[in-house]
Design an enzyme around this catalytic site. Structure first.
Site, PDB file in Angstrom:
ATOM      1  N   THR A  14      41.615 148.824  -9.933  1.00 15.49           N
ATOM      2  CA  THR A  14      41.873 147.424  -9.614  1.00 15.49           C
ATOM      3  C   THR A  14      40.796 146.568 -10.266  1.00 15.49           C
ATOM      4  O   THR A  14      39.612 146.793 -10.064  1.00 15.49           O
ATOM      5  CB  THR A  14      41.803 147.215  -8.098  1.00 15.49           C
ATOM      6  N   GLN A  15      41.213 145.623 -11.082  1.00 12.69           N
ATOM      7  CA  GLN A  15      40.232 144.721 -11.692  1.00 12.69           C
ATOM      8  C   GLN A  15      40.234 143.382 -10.998  1.00 12.69           C
ATOM      9  O   GLN A  15      39.201 142.799 -10.734  1.00 12.69           O
ATOM     10  CB  GLN A  15      40.565 144.512 -13.174  1.00 12.69           C
TER      11      GLN A  15
END
Lengths: 236, 276
Positions: A14-15
Site C-alpha cells: 500500500t502506497q
C-alpha cells in the site's frame, strides 16, 4: 541485487489510499457505547460515494467504526468475520468481547505495518460485555489505546476538544446523541471530506442498533456569510 | 487371547472394535501415582501423591502451572505430561498475546483432546501415556476436566486418577454433593483426605504429597510444604487410626484381585474403557 529495498512484493504494498472515509467519533455513555460516522467515501477530493456504511457489528458484543481506505476496511471485516465464525464454532458459551477484538486487530495492524504494507485505516472498537464497557482505538501503524472518548482523523482535532469539555460518564442516550450531533455538525462545517448523511450506532449489554441514515440541520446565516465581500481588504 | 493379534500398532482395530494400543496407554495412567482434583463454584484444588524413587532422589513434579488461571496434575508417563504441559502453556501465552485475555479452559481442553486424538490415528505415532486433570477458571466459573490418552475429555466435580485412585474416588463419591458450596479451606481438607485414602494406611505428610489451589481472585499456585503440613496437622489427617488402615488394606487386596478379572471381563464385554 536490490532485493532488500525493492522486492517483487513492492507492487503489492500500500502506497496511498484511494477511497477513504473520514472521521469516526465514539464515547462511553450510561448504558454502553455511542458511535457516529458519516456515510461518505471520498476519491481524493471528489466525494464519490455517499452511502458507505462505516459502522459495523462484530460478534455479539462489539461495534467497529473505520476511517481511511474503504477497501482495507472491507478486508478487515472479512478477517473479523472469520474470527467470529471460529469463535462460534467452539460452541461452548465463551465469546470474544470488544477487548479481545481490539487486541486481535492491534496485532493485525501492527504486523502489516512491520511488513511496510499497512491496512490504511484508523479503527474504533467499542462494546459491552458482562456489564463492562470497553472503547478502544487502533491505527494503521499499530498505535492502540483505550479511553472514555475516542475519534479518528479530523475528529481528534475538532470533536475531542468538545468531548473533553462536555463528556460525562453518566450521559443518557438522548444527551449522548445531542453531543454526537454537536461534534458531527462541527466536522460537517470544517472537514471538507464530510458529507451530511450520518449514522449513529449504540451498543449496550442488550445489543447493537445502527440508526437509519439522516442529515443534520446546518446554519449558514452568519453575518460574515451574508455579505462576504464587505471589508474585503484583509477581512480575515 | 485375541488381544495380542491386534495390538501391534494403534491404527489396527480389533474385531470387537477396539484400539488396544490406546487402552494400553490408559493402563499407563493407572500405573502412575495418584492425582486428584475437586472443585467448588469458586475454587479448584489439585493434589497428588509424590513418592521419590529412593531416599537419595527428589520426587517428580506432577503438578504444573499452565497460566494464572489454569493448572494441571498428571498421572502416568511424566515425560509425556511435561511435554503436554509445555504445549498448554504455549497455547495460553499465544492466546493471551493476541487477545489480551485468558484462554477459556474449555477450549484448551478441547485442543488437548484433539492433539491426543491425532496420536490414535497415525501409524507412526503412539498415544500419550498420561492422564491430565486440568483445573481452571474462566468467565463461566471454576472447572475441572480429565483428559484421557484416548482423546476423550470429561468435566468433573471431583475425580481421581492413577494407582489406588479408586480409594480416593470412593471418598469423593461420598462427599462430592457438598463441594459446590465448599469454602477454599474445606476443599483443601477434602483433597488431603482423599489423598490419604490412596496411601493405604501410610502416614500422610507434606513430603509425600503436593497440593495446588486456584480460585476467584487467587492465581494458580502450588502450596509450599510448611503450609501443607500445617493443614495436615490442623485437620489431623495423618491417618494413624485403625479404621482407615482396615478399609485401606481391604481396598489394596480388592484392587489387586479386581485388576486381573476386570481386564479379562472388559475384553469379553463390548464396552471399551475409553468409551465410558
Amino acid at each position: 541485487m536490490d532485493t532488500l529495498l525493492s522486492s517483487e512484493g513492492d507492487s503489492q504494498r500500500t502506497q496511498y489510499p484511494y477511497v477513504t472515509g473520514t472521521s469516526v467519533i465514539g464515547f462511553k455513555y450510561k448504558d454502553g457505547i455511542l458511535m457516529a460516522a458519516d456515510m461518505g467515501g471520498s476519491y481524493g477530493s471528489t466525494i464519490r460515494y455517499k452511502s458507505v456504511e462505516r459502522l459495523k457489528q462484530v460478534g455479539k458484543h462489539s461495534l467497529i467504526g473505520a476511517s481511511g481506505e474503504i477497501s482495507d476496511f472491507q478486508e478487515i471485516l472479512k478477517y473479523l468475520d472469520e474470527l467470529i465464525l471460529h469463535d462460534n464454532m467452539w460452541d461452548d458459551g465463551n465469546s470474544l468481547g470488544p477487548k479481545e477484538v481490539h487486541n486481535y486487530l492491534t496485532r493485525v495492524m501492527y504486523n502489516r505495518r512491520n511488513k511496510f504494507d499497512p491496512l490504511w485505516n484508523s479503527l474504533i472498537i467499542g462494546g459491552v460485555k458482562n456489564g463492562h464497557k470497553y472503547l478502544g482505538s487502533v491505527g494503521m501503524i499499530g498505535v492502540h489505546f483505550e479511553d472514555d472518548h475516542v475519534a479518528t482523523g479530523f475528529g481528534n482535532h475538532l470533536a475531542r476538544p468538545i468531548l473533553r469539555e462536555e463528556w460525562r460518564a453518566d450521559l443518557t442516550f438522548e444527551e449522548g446523541v445531542k453531543l454526537l450531533e454537536k461534534c458531527m455538525r462541527n466536522l460537517l462545517y470544517r472537514d471538507r471530506s464530510a458529507v451530511n448523511k450520518l449514522q449513529i450506532a449504540k451498543i449496550t449489554e442488550e445489543g447493537l442498533t445502527v440508526s437509519q441514515p439522516y442529515s443534520l440541520k446546518t446554519f449558514w446565516n452568519f453575518a460574515a456569510f451574508e455579505n462576504p465581500t464587505v471589508g474585503a481588504t484583509g477581512s480575515w | 487371547m485375541f488381544r495380542n493379534q491386534y495390538d501391534t500398532d494403534v491404527t489396527t482395530w480389533s474385531p470387537q472394535g477396539r484400539l488396544f494400543q490406546v487402552e494400553y496407554a490408559m493402563e499407563a495412567v493407572k500405573q502412575g501415582s495418584a492425582a486428584i482434583g475437586l472443585r467448588s463454584n469458586t475454587h479448584v484444588v489439585l493434589a497428588c501423591v509424590n513418592k521419590a524413587n529412593s531416599e537419595l532422589s527428589s520426587h517428580q513434579r506432577k503438578i504444573f502451572k499452565v497460566d494464572d488461571h489454569i493448572g494441571v496434575a498428571i498421572a502416568g508417563l511424566t515425560a509425556d505430561g511435561r511435554v503436554l504441559s509445555r504445549y498448554m502453556r504455549s497455547e495460553c501465552i499465544n492466546y493471551g498475546y493476541t487477545y489480551e485475555a485468558p484462554l477459556p479452559v474449555g477450549r484448551l481442553v478441547v485442543q488437548l483432546a484433539d492433539k491426543a486424538q491425532v496420536c490414535t490415528q497415525r501409524s507412526w505415532k503412539r498415544p500419550y501415556g498420561v492422564g491430565l486433570l486440568v483445573a481452571g477458571l474462566d468467565e463461566s466459573g471454576a472447572h475441572l476436566y480429565y483428559n484421557c490418552p484416548s482423546g476423550n475429555y470429561f468435566e468433573y466435580q471431583a475425580f481421581a486418577i492413577g494407582s489406588r485412585s479408586q480409594a480416593a474416588k470412593t471418598y469423593l463419591e461420598r462427599k462430592f454433593e457438598k463441594f459446590t458450596e465448599s469454602s477454599r479451606d474445606e476443599l483443601v481438607k477434602d483433597a488431603l483426605f482423599a489423598i490419604r485414602e490412596t496411601l493405604q494406611g501410610e502416614k500422610l505428610t507434606s513430603s509425600v504429597c503436593t497440593v495446588a489451589v486456584i480460585g476467584v481472585g487467587e492465581a494458580f499456585d502450588i502450596l509450599d510444604q510448611e503450609t501443607v503440613q500445617a493443614l495436615i496437622n490442623e485437620f489431623e489427617i495423618s491417618g494413624e487410626d485403625a479404621t482407615v488402615n482396615e478399609s485401606a488394606a481391604e481396598q489394596a487386596g480388592g484392587d489387586a484381585g479386581g485388576a486381573a478379572p476386570d481386564q479379562g471381563g472388559a475384553a469379553a464385554e463390548a464396552a471399551a474403557p475409553m468409551d465410558i
